[in-house]
Design a protein around this motif. Structure first.
Motif, PDB file in Angstrom:
ATOM      1  N   PRO A   1      47.984 -77.050  56.237  1.00 25.20           N
ATOM      2  CA  PRO A   1      47.750 -78.440  57.179  1.00 25.20           C
ATOM      3  C   PRO A   1      46.248 -78.965  57.629  1.00 25.20           C
ATOM      4  CG  PRO A   1      48.285 -76.558  58.591  1.00 25.20           C
ATOM      5  CD  PRO A   1      48.119 -75.890  57.114  1.00 25.20           C
ATOM      6  N   PHE A   2      45.429 -78.247  57.232  1.00 22.44           N
ATOM      7  CA  PHE A   2      43.965 -78.560  57.728  1.00 22.44           C
ATOM      8  C   PHE A   2      43.016 -79.320  56.522  1.00 22.44           C
ATOM      9  CE2 PHE A   2      45.182 -74.373  59.868  1.00 22.44           C
ATOM     10  CZ  PHE A   2      44.892 -74.793  60.960  1.00 22.44           C
ATOM     11  N   SER A   3      42.721 -80.415  57.041  1.00 14.95           N
ATOM     12  CA  SER A   3      41.866 -81.134  56.182  1.00 14.95           C
ATOM     13  C   SER A   3      40.384 -80.484  56.322  1.00 14.95           C
ATOM     14  CB  SER A   3      41.612 -82.685  56.421  1.00 14.95           C
ATOM     15  OG  SER A   3      41.389 -82.770  57.864  1.00 14.95           O
ATOM     16  N   THR A   4      39.623 -80.337  55.313  1.00 17.87           N
ATOM     17  CA  THR A   4      38.563 -79.400  55.457  1.00 17.87           C
ATOM     18  C   THR A   4      37.154 -80.032  54.641  1.00 17.87           C
ATOM     19  OG1 THR A   4      39.601 -77.465  55.437  1.00 17.87           O
ATOM     20  CG2 THR A   4      37.291 -77.117  55.017  1.00 17.87           C
TER      21      THR A   4
ATOM     22  N   GLY B   1      28.566 -75.424  56.722  1.00 14.82           N
ATOM     23  CA  GLY B   1      29.233 -75.908  57.654  1.00 14.82           C
ATOM     24  C   GLY B   1      30.613 -76.438  57.570  1.00 14.82           C
ATOM     25  N   ILE B   2      31.416 -76.369  58.381  1.00 15.22           N
ATOM     26  CA  ILE B   2      32.836 -76.593  57.983  1.00 15.22           C
ATOM     27  C   ILE B   2      33.398 -77.594  59.199  1.00 15.22           C
ATOM     28  CG2 ILE B   2      35.168 -75.708  58.178  1.00 15.22           C
ATOM     29  CD1 ILE B   2      33.868 -73.279  57.154  1.00 15.22           C
ATOM     30  N   ARG B   3      34.118 -78.714  58.693  1.00 17.94           N
ATOM     31  CA  ARG B   3      34.561 -79.601  59.658  1.00 17.94           C
ATOM     32  C   ARG B   3      36.232 -79.431  59.259  1.00 17.94           C
ATOM     33  NH1 ARG B   3      32.902 -84.338  62.792  1.00 17.94           N
ATOM     34  NH2 ARG B   3      34.730 -85.625  63.263  1.00 17.94           N
ATOM     35  N   LEU B   4      37.150 -79.089  60.454  1.00 19.45           N
ATOM     36  CA  LEU B   4      38.470 -78.750  60.314  1.00 19.45           C
ATOM     37  C   LEU B   4      39.064 -79.679  61.114  1.00 19.45           C
ATOM     38  CD1 LEU B   4      39.791 -76.382  58.642  1.00 19.45           C
ATOM     39  CD2 LEU B   4      39.868 -75.038  60.850  1.00 19.45           C
ATOM     40  N   GLY B   5      40.230 -80.316  60.449  1.00 17.40           N
ATOM     41  CA  GLY B   5      40.801 -81.350  61.068  1.00 17.40           C
ATOM     42  C   GLY B   5      42.455 -81.210  61.017  1.00 17.40           C
ATOM     43  N   THR B   6      42.958 -81.789  62.083  1.00 15.54           N
ATOM     44  CA  THR B   6      44.538 -82.037  61.950  1.00 15.54           C
ATOM     45  C   THR B   6      44.714 -82.988  62.472  1.00 15.54           C
ATOM     46  OG1 THR B   6      45.163 -80.687  64.049  1.00 15.54           O
ATOM     47  CG2 THR B   6      44.887 -79.326  62.015  1.00 15.54           C
ATOM     48  N   PRO B   7      46.121 -83.746  62.692  1.00 15.98           N
ATOM     49  CA  PRO B   7      46.360 -84.805  63.472  1.00 15.98           C
ATOM     50  C   PRO B   7      46.039 -84.747  65.068  1.00 15.98           C
ATOM     51  CG  PRO B   7      47.774 -84.797  61.980  1.00 15.98           C
ATOM     52  CD  PRO B   7      47.177 -83.468  61.883  1.00 15.98           C
ATOM     53  N   GLU B   8      46.249 -83.217  65.648  1.00 14.46           N
ATOM     54  CA  GLU B   8      45.823 -83.031  66.881  1.00 14.46           C
ATOM     55  C   GLU B   8      44.612 -82.791  67.428  1.00 14.46           C
ATOM     56  OE1 GLU B   8      47.961 -79.250  67.878  1.00 14.46           O
ATOM     57  OE2 GLU B   8      49.978 -80.295  67.495  1.00 14.46           O
ATOM     58  N   ALA B   9      43.472 -82.337  66.450  1.00 17.14           N
ATOM     59  CA  ALA B   9      42.268 -81.873  66.848  1.00 17.14           C
ATOM     60  C   ALA B   9      41.238 -81.706  65.811  1.00 17.14           C
ATOM     61  CB  ALA B   9      42.378 -80.536  67.725  1.00 17.14           C
ATOM     62  N   VAL B  10      40.004 -81.869  65.979  1.00 17.47           N
ATOM     63  CA  VAL B  10      38.946 -81.529  64.993  1.00 17.47           C
ATOM     64  C   VAL B  10      37.974 -80.435  65.361  1.00 17.47           C
ATOM     65  CG1 VAL B  10      37.394 -82.913  63.463  1.00 17.47           C
ATOM     66  CG2 VAL B  10      39.371 -84.142  63.981  1.00 17.47           C
ATOM     67  N   VAL B  11      37.653 -79.573  64.697  1.00 19.85           N
ATOM     68  CA  VAL B  11      36.725 -78.785  64.977  1.00 19.85           C
ATOM     69  C   VAL B  11      35.551 -78.678  64.316  1.00 19.85           C
ATOM     70  CG1 VAL B  11      36.327 -76.218  65.278  1.00 19.85           C
ATOM     71  CG2 VAL B  11      38.464 -77.260  66.202  1.00 19.85           C
ATOM     72  N   ALA B  12      34.275 -78.319  64.493  1.00 19.70           N
ATOM     73  CA  ALA B  12      33.268 -78.160  63.447  1.00 19.70           C
ATOM     74  C   ALA B  12      32.764 -76.977  63.670  1.00 19.70           C
ATOM     75  CB  ALA B  12      31.992 -79.179  64.036  1.00 19.70           C
ATOM     76  N   TYR B  13      32.387 -76.225  62.668  1.00 22.18           N
ATOM     77  CA  TYR B  13      31.731 -74.700  62.676  1.00 22.18           C
ATOM     78  C   TYR B  13      30.464 -74.770  62.000  1.00 22.18           C
ATOM     79  CZ  TYR B  13      31.348 -69.933  61.584  1.00 22.18           C
ATOM     80  OH  TYR B  13      31.035 -68.536  61.146  1.00 22.18           O
ATOM     81  N   THR B  14      29.489 -74.225  62.379  1.00 25.59           N
ATOM     82  CA  THR B  14      28.248 -74.348  61.636  1.00 25.59           C
ATOM     83  C   THR B  14      28.169 -73.133  60.731  1.00 25.59           C
ATOM     84  OG1 THR B  14      27.042 -72.889  63.228  1.00 25.59           O
ATOM     85  CG2 THR B  14      26.940 -75.148  63.753  1.00 25.59           C
ATOM     86  N   GLY B  15      29.010 -72.075  60.607  1.00 25.78           N
ATOM     87  CA  GLY B  15      28.521 -70.718  59.842  1.00 25.78           C
ATOM     88  C   GLY B  15      27.322 -70.597  60.453  1.00 25.78           C
ATOM     89  N   ASP B  16      26.439 -69.996  59.677  1.00 27.05           N
ATOM     90  CA  ASP B  16      24.828 -69.587  60.423  1.00 27.05           C
ATOM     91  C   ASP B  16      24.051 -70.763  59.829  1.00 27.05           C
ATOM     92  OD1 ASP B  16      25.797 -67.478  61.292  1.00 27.05           O
ATOM     93  OD2 ASP B  16      24.740 -65.952  59.924  1.00 27.05           O
ATOM     94  N   THR B  17      23.168 -71.389  60.608  1.00 29.60           N
ATOM     95  CA  THR B  17      22.320 -72.532  60.175  1.00 29.60           C
ATOM     96  C   THR B  17      21.100 -72.499  60.836  1.00 29.60           C
ATOM     97  OG1 THR B  17      21.987 -74.874  59.669  1.00 29.60           O
ATOM     98  CG2 THR B  17      23.417 -74.087  61.799  1.00 29.60           C
ATOM     99  N   GLY B  18      19.769 -72.848  60.418  1.00 33.20           N
ATOM    100  CA  GLY B  18      18.815 -73.469  61.081  1.00 33.20           C
ATOM    101  C   GLY B  18      18.930 -74.770  61.536  1.00 33.20           C
TER     102      GLY B  18
ATOM    103  N   GLY C   1      31.596 -86.143  67.621  1.00 32.84           N
ATOM    104  CA  GLY C   1      33.013 -86.498  68.361  1.00 32.84           C
ATOM    105  C   GLY C   1      34.213 -85.413  68.505  1.00 32.84           C
ATOM    106  N   VAL C   2      33.622 -84.323  67.875  1.00 29.24           N
ATOM    107  CA  VAL C   2      34.793 -83.244  67.805  1.00 29.24           C
ATOM    108  C   VAL C   2      35.333 -82.708  69.033  1.00 29.24           C
ATOM    109  CG1 VAL C   2      34.029 -82.468  65.351  1.00 29.24           C
ATOM    110  CG2 VAL C   2      33.130 -81.272  67.371  1.00 29.24           C
ATOM    111  N   ASP C   3      36.471 -82.274  68.974  1.00 31.95           N
ATOM    112  CA  ASP C   3      37.168 -81.828  70.185  1.00 31.95           C
ATOM    113  C   ASP C   3      36.467 -80.108  70.551  1.00 31.95           C
ATOM    114  OD1 ASP C   3      39.689 -83.204  70.606  1.00 31.95           O
ATOM    115  OD2 ASP C   3      39.675 -82.827  68.583  1.00 31.95           O
ATOM    116  N   LEU C   4      35.884 -79.453  69.585  1.00 33.05           N
ATOM    117  CA  LEU C   4      35.181 -78.265  69.660  1.00 33.05           C
ATOM    118  C   LEU C   4      34.143 -78.149  68.777  1.00 33.05           C
ATOM    119  CD1 LEU C   4      34.727 -75.381  71.375  1.00 33.05           C
ATOM    120  CD2 LEU C   4      36.304 -74.507  69.431  1.00 33.05           C
ATOM    121  N   LEU C   5      32.820 -77.544  69.156  1.00 35.08           N
ATOM    122  CA  LEU C   5      31.625 -77.393  68.203  1.00 35.08           C
ATOM    123  C   LEU C   5      31.501 -75.920  68.386  1.00 35.08           C
ATOM    124  CD1 LEU C   5      29.404 -77.497  66.343  1.00 35.08           C
ATOM    125  CD2 LEU C   5      28.091 -78.291  68.231  1.00 35.08           C
TER     126      LEU C   5
END
Length: 247
Positions: A125-128, A141-158, A169-173
């Motif tokens: 159910p996750f749009s990625t 880096g991953i932006r994970l979305g559903t109709p309820e919420a959107v999350v961004a995850y950096t993995g490891d980054t500089g 604008g995500v609900d959680l970084l």
């Protein structure tokens, strides 16, 4: 959408903290992102191995993928093996961990879906959406979305202008914050500080910030304070057993 943290320690696990590992659940579908060192025992605190429906890996460093091996072993060698596990990862990122066992031993336990950072695809159910972010090896880096919420995850980054774009604008970084105030010179292009992470969160207008991948021995409160120099919203630390309801 619900997030359960399995671990958030950078580089290697400690007695109290596994490396990166996060379970996202939506409509009964459970996606494990980054099964790093020592995350399988923490997963088993919450779920059996056959309750994971897919795995998504940001990059090939072992503190983000090493426990894929025992996860697949536990599924493949059980008395009643579950269906093959869909595994999504950048091209070549899992070559080393998938080669740990004799050829073919785990072949029926997974189905590998390789992608290029920048690709978009659905996982249950996750749009990625994925973004190529700077690290020692290709990192998504991953932006994970559903109709309820959107999350961004950096993995490891500089440092990168793409981090606030990824997180807009995500609900959680969920962001790596390996160091508190300063990254050693040789690693500066490839890792973040908690202070810069706070700046990115503020630029992106995120609702909440969770710091992860702290260097072993880092004082979590110091990391939170550094991020709070720029970001006024709620800040937490990715610690084993933390559960966050999003949306």
């Amino acid at each position: 959408m619900q997030l359960t943290v399995l671990g958030g320690c950078g580089a290697w696990p400690t007695a109290a903290q596994a490396c990166s590992g996060y379970v996202f659940e939506q409509d009964g579908f459970r996606l494990l992102i980054d099964p790093g060192y020592a995350t399988l025992p923490r997963l088993l605190d919450h779920r059996s191995v056959d309750e994971i429906d897919a795995v998504l890996v940001s990059h090939g460093h072992p503190d983000h993928c090493a426990d894929l091996n025992p996860l697949l072993r536990a599924r493949a060698l059980s008395d009643d093996p579950p269906p093959a596990l869909p595994v999504f990862a950048p091209h070549g990122a899992l070559d080393a961990v998938l080669a740990l066992d004799r050829p073919g031993m785990l072949a029926d336990a997974y189905r590998l879906h390789e992608f290029q950072p920048g690709d978009t695809f659905d996982v249950g159910p996750f749009s990625t959406s994925t973004w190529l972010l700077p690290h020692f090896v290709p990192n998504a880096g991953i932006r994970l979305g559903t109709p309820e919420a959107v999350v961004a995850y950096t993995g490891d980054t500089g440092p990168s202008r793409d981090v606030p774009r990824l997180a807009a604008g995500v609900d959680l970084l969920l962001s790596e914050a390996t160091y508190v105030h300063e990254v050693p010179t040789e690693d500066a292009p490839y890792l973040l500080t908690a202070r810069l992470t706070g700046q990115y969160a503020e630029q992106a207008g995120v609702a909440r910030l969770m710091l992860t991948h702290l260097w072993p021995g880092t004082d979590p409160s110091a990391a939170q304070e550094a991020a709070a120099e720029a970001f006024a919203g709620p800040i937490s630390i990715a610690s084993p057993g933390v559960v966050a309801d999003l949306g």
